[in-house]
Design a protein around this motif. Structure first.
Motif, PDB file in Angstrom:
ATOM      1  N   ALA A 111      -2.927   6.709  -4.329  1.00  0.00           N
ATOM      2  CA  ALA A 111      -3.487   6.879  -2.985  1.00  0.00           C
ATOM      3  C   ALA A 111      -4.757   7.724  -3.055  1.00  0.00           C
ATOM      4  O   ALA A 111      -5.723   7.490  -2.341  1.00  0.00           O
ATOM      5  N   GLU A 164      -7.205  -1.926   1.244  1.00  0.00           N
ATOM      6  CA  GLU A 164      -7.045  -0.558   1.737  1.00  0.00           C
ATOM      7  C   GLU A 164      -6.605  -0.509   3.197  1.00  0.00           C
ATOM      8  O   GLU A 164      -6.349   0.565   3.743  1.00  0.00           O
ATOM      9  N   VAL A 171      -2.972   1.089   3.906  1.00  0.00           N
ATOM     10  CA  VAL A 171      -2.927   2.551   3.738  1.00  0.00           C
ATOM     11  C   VAL A 171      -3.677   3.238   4.879  1.00  0.00           C
ATOM     12  O   VAL A 171      -3.223   4.245   5.434  1.00  0.00           O
ATOM     13  N   ASN A 187      -2.157   5.815   7.517  1.00  0.00           N
ATOM     14  CA  ASN A 187      -2.690   7.169   7.653  1.00  0.00           C
ATOM     15  C   ASN A 187      -3.036   7.520   9.095  1.00  0.00           C
ATOM     16  O   ASN A 187      -2.980   8.671   9.490  1.00  0.00           O
ATOM     17  N   GLU A 204       3.983   1.092   2.239  1.00  0.00           N
ATOM     18  CA  GLU A 204       2.943   0.085   2.049  1.00  0.00           C
ATOM     19  C   GLU A 204       3.578  -1.297   1.817  1.00  0.00           C
ATOM     20  O   GLU A 204       3.179  -2.285   2.434  1.00  0.00           O
TER      21      GLU A 204
END
Lengths: 559, 409
Positions: free
Chosen positions: A10, A34, A37, A41, A52
């Motif tokens: 990460a 990406e 993630v 977040n 994920e």
């Protein structure tokens, strides 16, 4: 070990975004791989190692849609179980007053001025506290020292066992004592000895230890623990993020007098149900909540007589501008929203008579026509005709809830939380347009945000410094830590500068990440990271030895 | 008495031993033969929430004051020394009785008061007004740094990592900017306790891609290294210095500790909240002022002779309405009072032109009018005390008019 490798990946992914040239970065899309993630977040309190893959199997779009409809997600049974022990969270304000009284109220109970709690266990504990208070009162100066009271209850050997050994050993020693004496002993024990059992105590004993330490503290503690447990365990992550956001937007300070017993109900029944609903309804719910009426003093604001107003002289009781001002500045239009001091005063006049019944018993909203200023007012250019009652305030809410300045102010604040400290104007504009078009439908505003190219841009990616709450929750989640109780985690959040429910000012905590970037905060974060990974945070199990460095690293401080 | 030089040598040696001596310290160590003059120190105290200046420095000589505040006014001074009455300063003004601990400082001319002072911006928003006062640029939202950071004199030599310190968990707006400034909650706690992890963290933060995180990390580790040596001795304040319990007392005690350890402090910041008294002001204000005065008094006693190098200034974002409101409180107003305390101060005097409290004298018919810009006060302290001559960059767009608060100006 797997956890550690996951965190390292990460971190590697995050490298490469620099602070300059932000403008153009909001036009650049982040790489496909990406996106998950990034979404995790921003819409959760940080990804757990398994998240994920989970989102990938559900499909990112579908997962986001689910998060936007928390009612379609079955809540995590682990969370439901853990919240059960925090019984104050499901009580009304009135029940809280009865069950978790302040020392002053305990004195009133002793004098017969207040009833004891109905719950038998709670009742017994409080009665014991009252008895003890009564005894001390009678004996006055000649009260026997702590030890004497104990020696009538415990043999020296029994006391030694409670005082020494591991927390587990102490709890076993306590549970071996005669059941009918346990409550008396618990109350008579020195605080340090009680606390020595705490880490290993089963939930019921833990609650009793907390009650003996001071019943009223349980309310604050349950709130903070509840927030952390939900942030860490809830499967309705976006709802948790938004509840935190909107509580902070309509901030209440827990330690302001009667608000102590009102915040629980406020967050649960006023904020939470509306976070993806209509802004107008959320606004009215806060305006009529005893918590807000008390916090911003409106419950005491009453009409000034025309004569007093003309001479600029205050009566014994009269107008209080506090709520009127913060409503415009902080809740709706924003400080640059184009209102004047005159508007503030007129708004305050509209809300005269909005008060609380029995604030010290939990309180409920009440409109008192006798203290309402029913003369004509003008708010932001709109005439509010004379002779009105409760509808004067409601009209103000109509005006400000649908004002373009409010649409922009709310949109920008949401964009600061979810996109970047300085969100691009284009994004704020399109969110504000949705806000106005949908009559302030917060679900639609969130959709506009989440479908924008700015949200999925390099300008947003890993650009936000985590708040202390986000840092602590995300660290526990990254390790899949097992939280038995969360009071130590709450203390960590406070150490880093964000004592939960204890922001005194109505501004709430800043949504700008850079607010949290300073030396004291960084040192606290690094210490927390190492202690968490080394299994040294009481109440949390997370064997991940080397992960401390990752969690305390610069990269992990961002989301 | 430990001199700065001896302290530096001892602590630096200790740090060299640990392999983590900051560069500035090593260099100072080897140049330690030259006497090192003590730095001038400026301390700013922010009273957050808009303190009620009219009940702090009481205009007891004004009839209008008593008409405007029928239930919350502080009674006129009496010869009998009435407990509730104002403590007379000059026939017009008096101190709130809870400020008795500051009266000796005023009498010894170490404390000056500037009345009807503050920010000229008309905002009555706590947030905006604090922001403007701390940025030092009223009305300008785009300013990114704080006045205290800009006030730091330019230094060629390496400077102490504790040159600019703020007590509390977050760095206040006043202190943010290009000079390094450290926020610390607790002198005794400011360490990464696992030494091995600390070394790895230090490397990671120095290599951080984000320049803001890198800078904050570097400041943290340099400050931690210096603080390690200071933490070795438990701090005991000078005799008679009785700091009150609570965050504000703790803040001033730790500022004192750093100063007495010769840690190289040049500017320090602490704040005290809880001044927003819309309801039932009298009892709350009295308690808060007692804590406030006791802390300042303790700091003064603790500093002793060092007061000669120190100036402390207080401010609050705006004042409160001249008239009381309907709940024995006051609402948001305009001008306020500032305290300036220290050895170089020409104290024992209330500075500033008094605008009066008659209706037509009030700002917008409701608040004390402003006759002294807060930058006039701060500007004089920055130039004449800190010795920073570039006032135009500390307070851009403003030309401070000095009141003559300091003895050497």
């Amino acid at each position: 070990m797997r956890t550690r490798r996951w965190i390292c990946t990460a971190m590697l992914v995050s490298v490469g975004v620099s602070a300059y040239a932000k403008k153009s970065l909001f036009q650049q899309e982040i790489p496909k791989q990406e996106r998950i993630v990034h979404a995790l977040n921003r819409l959760t309190f940080g990804p757990r190692p398994q998240d994920e893959a989970r989102v990938r199997s559900i499909g990112l779009k579908k997962w986001i849609d689910l998060q936007l409809h928390p009612e379609r997600i079955n809540e995590n049974p682990v969370l439901i179980e853990k919240l059960k022990t925090l019984d104050s969270l499901s009580m009304t304000s009135e029940q809280l007053v009865a069950n978790y009284p302040t020392p002053q109220m305990i004195r009133q109970m002793a004098g017969g001025g207040l009833p004891f709690p109905a719950d038998p266990d709670r009742r017994m504990m409080i009665q014991k506290l009252v008895e003890r208070f009564g005894r001390r009162q009678k004996q006055g100066e000649s009260a026997p020292p702590e030890g004497q009271e104990l020696s009538s209850l415990l043999t020296p050997d029994q006391f030694r066992l409670l005082r020494t050994g591991t927390p587990q050993e102490r709890v076993i020693a306590f549970e071996n004592l005669p059941a009918e004496k346990q409550n008396d002993i618990l109350i008579a024990l020195p605080a340090g000895v009680r606390q020595g059992m705490f880490p290993a105590a089963p939930p019921e004993l833990r609650r009793k230890i907390e009650l003996t330490a001071g019943p009223q503290q349980v309310v604050a503690q349950d709130l903070a623990e509840g927030k952390l447990l939900r942030a860490i365990y809830s499967d309705r992550q976006l709802e948790e993020v938004l509840t935190d956001f909107w509580f902070n937007h309509f901030n209440i300070y827990l330690d302001k007098g009667a608000d102590h017993f009102m915040v629980t109900e406020y967050e649960r029944d006023v904020i939470r149900p509306h976070v993806l609903g209509k802004f107008r309804e959320l606004l009215e719910a806060t305006a009529k909540s005893p918590a807000m009426l008390f916090y911003l003093d409106n419950w005491q604001s009453v009409a000034q007589s025309a004569d007093q107003a003309r001479r600029g002289i205050a009566a014994r009781r009269g107008l209080n501008e506090n709520y009127g001002r913060e409503l415009l500045e902080l809740h709706t239009l924003g400080v640059d929203g184009g209102y004047t001091q005159q508007d503030v005063t007129e708004v305050a006049r509209c809300f005269t008579g909005w008060t609380i019944n029995q604030p010290l018993r939990g309180g409920s909203f009440n409109f008192n026509p006798r203290t309402h200023d029913s003369a004509e007012k003008t708010v932001l250019g709109v005439k509010i005709p004379p002779g009105g009652g409760i509808e004067d305030g409601e009209k103000v809410l109509d005006i400000v809830a649908r004002h373009p300045a409010t649409a922009r102010f709310i949109s920008r604040k949401l964009a600061m939380r979810f996109v970047a400290d300085e969100p691009p104007v284009t994004l704020v504009d399109s969110m504000a347009a949705t806000f106005l078009k949908t009559d302030g439908d917060l679900l639609e505003v969130m959709k506009t945000l989440l479908e924008s190219k700015e949200f999925w841009s390099e300008g947003a990616y890993r650009s936000k410094m985590k708040s202390p709450l986000e840092m602590v929750a995300s660290a526990v989640r990254a390790l899949n830590g097992e939280v038995d109780y969360a009071s130590s985690l709450a203390n960590q959040v406070a150490q880093m500068g964000e004592p939960l429910y204890r922001k005194q000012e109505p501004t709430g905590y800043s949504n700008s990440g850079k607010e949290w970037l300073n030396s004291a905060g960084l040192i606290a974060r690094m210490n927390f990271a190492v202690n968490l990974a080394d299994n040294k945070i009481p109440g949390v199990k997370a064997d991940a030895a080397q992960a401390g460095i990752s969690l305390g690293s610069p990269d992990f401080q961002k989301r | 008495m430990t001199t700065r030089r001896i302290f530096l040598r001892n602590s630096a040696l200790a740090m060299v031993g640990m392999g983590s001596a900051p560069l500035w310290l090593k260099r100072t160590l080897y140049a330690a033969d030259a006497p090192s003059p003590r730095k001038k120190i400026l301390i700013a105290i922010f009273q957050r929430g808009a303190a009620d200046g009219l009940n702090i420095v009481v205009p007891h000589g004004e009839k209008a004051y008593y008409a405007l505040r029928p239930s919350i006014a502080i009674p006129r001074p009496t010869t009998a020394g009435d407990q509730d009455a104002a403590l007379d300063l000059d026939g017009l003004f008096g101190l709130h009785p809870s400020l008795a601990a500051l009266k000796p400082l005023y009498d010894q001319q170490l404390l000056a008061i500037v009345d009807a002072a503050g920010s000229p911006d008309p905002t009555r928003s706590h947030f905006d007004a604090q922001d403007y006062m701390e940025s030092g640029t009223p009305g300008l939202k785009a300013t990114v740094d704080g006045w205290m950071n800009r006030a730091l004199p330019h230094e060629e030599a390496k400077i102490s990592p504790l040159r600019a310190v703020s007590l509390g968990p977050v760095l206040p707006r006043s202190m943010r900017g290009s000079h390094s400034a450290v926020a610390l909650q607790n002198v005794a706690d400011f360490q990464v306790r696992n030494a091995e992890a600390a070394q790895t963290f230090e490397r990671l933060y120095l290599e951080a891609k984000d320049p803001a995180i890198q800078a904050a990390g570097r400041e943290s580790f340099e400050a931690a290294a210096l603080l390690r040596s200071i933490q070795k001795q438990p701090y005991s304040p000078a005799a008679g210095a009785d700091y009150p319990r609570g965050r504000f007392g703790d803040s001033l005690r730790q500022i004192a500790q750093l100063i007495k350890a010769d840690a190289g402090v040049e500017v320090a910041f602490a704040d005290i909240g809880g001044w927003d008294h819309h309801v039932n002001e009298p009892a709350q204000l009295a308690n808060l002022l007692r804590e406030y005065a006791q802390a300042l008094n303790a700091f003064w006693r603790d500093m002793g002779d060092r007061m000669a190098d120190i100036v402390l200034v207080t401010m609050s974002e705006f004042g409160r309405t001249a008239h009381e409101n309907g709940n024995r409180g006051t609402d948001h107003g305009h001008a306020n009072c500032m305290f300036v305390m220290g050895g170089p101060v020409r104290g024992g005097k209330v500075y500033g032109r008094w605008p009066g409290l008659e209706r037509e004298q009030l700002y917008e018919n409701r608040d004390l009018a402003l006759t002294t810009d807060f930058r006039d006060v701060l500007g004089e302290l920055v130039l004449s005390h800190l010795g920073n001559p570039t006032l135009a960059s500390v307070f851009p767009g403003y030309d401070p008019k000095f009141l003559g608060l300091l003895a050497n100006t």
